[in-house]
Every structure is written in structure tokens, then in C-alpha cells.
Enzyme design. Structure first.
Site, PDB file in Angstrom:
ATOM      1  N   CYS A   1     139.252  65.225  27.020  1.00 11.67           N
ATOM      2  CA  CYS A   1     138.677  64.834  25.740  1.00 11.67           C
ATOM      3  C   CYS A   1     139.297  63.523  25.261  1.00 11.67           C
ATOM      4  O   CYS A   1     140.287  63.051  25.793  1.00 11.67           O
ATOM      5  CB  CYS A   1     138.891  65.937  24.710  1.00 11.67           C
ATOM      6  SG  CYS A   1     137.955  67.452  25.089  1.00 11.67           S
TER       7      CYS A   1
ATOM      8  N   HIS B   1     138.572  63.954  18.977  1.00 14.24           N
ATOM      9  CA  HIS B   1     139.369  64.797  18.076  1.00 14.24           C
ATOM     10  C   HIS B   1     140.707  64.153  17.746  1.00 14.24           C
ATOM     11  O   HIS B   1     141.078  63.114  18.298  1.00 14.24           O
ATOM     12  CB  HIS B   1     139.576  66.177  18.699  1.00 14.24           C
ATOM     13  CG  HIS B   1     140.341  66.169  19.999  1.00 14.24           C
ATOM     14  ND1 HIS B   1     141.711  66.131  20.056  1.00 14.24           N
ATOM     15  CD2 HIS B   1     139.915  66.190  21.286  1.00 14.24           C
ATOM     16  CE1 HIS B   1     142.106  66.134  21.322  1.00 14.24           C
ATOM     17  NE2 HIS B   1     141.032  66.168  22.093  1.00 14.24           N
TER      18      HIS B   1
END
Length: 208
Positions: free
Chosen positions: A183, A167
């Protein structure tokens, strides 16, 4: 010997602070990381002086047994590779988990893609840092203050969401560091570029 005037001697001996020139950024990279105004929300330009040039997007030699189109995330070196034909890859700088326990490892697929995604911290994140994540336990709509940034690729394994994502970020100057909650974060211009290149079903290999 004729003596020099005092003023001349003073001029010869005067010390001045050296002029330090700002490093010149190649216009190619300035354009690559320039502001984006035609998206749902505006995305500011990157100040590339604050990110090591090795983490700027670039095509590099890359020998691998993985097929072209595969994403390989090298977490120890904080690079993400999109494998290309002919022993080449498009390399992106990434930010990764703060410690090994927070990082996904192994093989997954891109099970879903989203633009300006909604973000909800995992239960473990809320338990681990309640003051930081507790206020967002019910989720946060997509937008400039959303930690996932303008795009997200959701990693699935055996048909199940792993809760790990590739992301964007609200902290672009942390790229190249171990800072995230697990992440893989990219500069916003980079995740938009990667998002446009890979379809749902893309293989992702995370090396730890």
C-alpha cells in the site's frame, strides 16, 4: 620581537569543536505538520528533521494529461500528486512497497474512504510473514497503533476492492522509502489533508 605570554599562545592554539546549529524549520511547515488534538485520537507533531524536505507537502509545477482532481502516484520516485489547474499539482511524499511485486500498478478509483479505519492484513501478508501479521489475522480496530493511521482511501478497480490503500502510518519516518507491504503510506498530516480534498470516485493512476 617581544614574545607572547604562554597563556596567550595557548589561547591562540586552542582547538574547539565547531558549534553545529540545528537546521531551522520554516514555521509554515512546522504548522503544517504540527500536533492535531481535535481528532478522534491525538496525532503527534512530525519531527521534520527526520524526513527529507523534498517529501514535505508542497505545490509544484506538474505537466500531465490527467484532469485536475486526479491522483497520480509515482512509485519509483515516491511522490503522490494531486493534479491541479494550470500545470500545477500538490505533491506529497509517500512510502511504497518493498519490492515491485507488492505494488499496485495501473488505474483505479477511490471506492471508499474511512476515518481511523479497521485494518486486516491480507491472506498473502499472513502467509508471507506469519509471525508479524498472524496475530492480527482477525483485524485491528482503528487507533494510534493501527498501521493504516487516521485515514484511508480504498482503491477499487471494475467495482472490486484491489486491497490496496492510500493511508497514514505508525512509522512516519519511513516516508520516501520502499518499506510497505504494497500500500501507499503518507505522513498522517498529509493523508488527513488528501482525504479532505478528494471524494469517492476520484481517479487514481499508479505509475510503476
Amino acid at each position: 620581537m617581544i614574545g607572547l605570554p604562554a597563556v596567550a599562545l595557548a589561547a591562540c592554539s586552542t582547538t574547539r569543536n565547531p558549534v553545529v546549529e540545528e537546521p531551522r524549520i520554516d514555521p509554515y511547515y512546522q504548522a503544517m505538520y504540527g500536533a492535531i488534538y481535535d481528532d478522534k485520537f491525538p496525532i503527534p507533531a512530525m519531527d521534520l528533521r527526520r524526513v527529507d524536505p523534498q517529501f514535505w507537502r508542497q505545490e509544484v509545477p506538474y505537466i500531465t494529461t490527467e484532469r485536475p482532481g486526479t491522483i497520480v502516484v509515482d512509485t519509483p520516485n515516491r511522490f503522490l500528486y494531486l493534479v491541479m489547474e494550470g500545470g500545477r499539482a500538490l505533491r506529497y511524499g509517500v512510502g511504497v512497497g518493498k519490492n515491485e511485486a507488492l505494488v499496485f500498478r495501473g488505474t483505479a478509483t477511490v471506492g471508499r474512504k474511512a476515518q481511523w479505519p479497521r485494518w486486516t492484513p491480507t491472506r498473502n501478508m499472513v502467509q508471507r510473514e506469519p509471525e508479524r501479521y498472524g496475530p492480527y489475522a482477525d483485524g485491528l480496530e482503528g487507533g494510534p497503533t493501527n498501521p493504516l493511521g487516521p485515514r484511508a482511501l480504498y482503491l477499487y478497480k471494475n467495482g472490486q476492492d484491489t486491497l490496496f490503500r492510500l493511508h497514514g502510518t505508525t512509522e512516519p519516518y519511513t516516508i520516501g522509502t520502499n518499506v510497505s507491504s504494497g500500500c501507499i503510506r503518507l505522513m498522517n498530516q498529509d493523508i488527513i489533508d488528501l482525504y479532505s480534498r478528494v471524494p469517492v470516485g476520484t481517479k487514481v493512476v499508479v505509475i510503476n
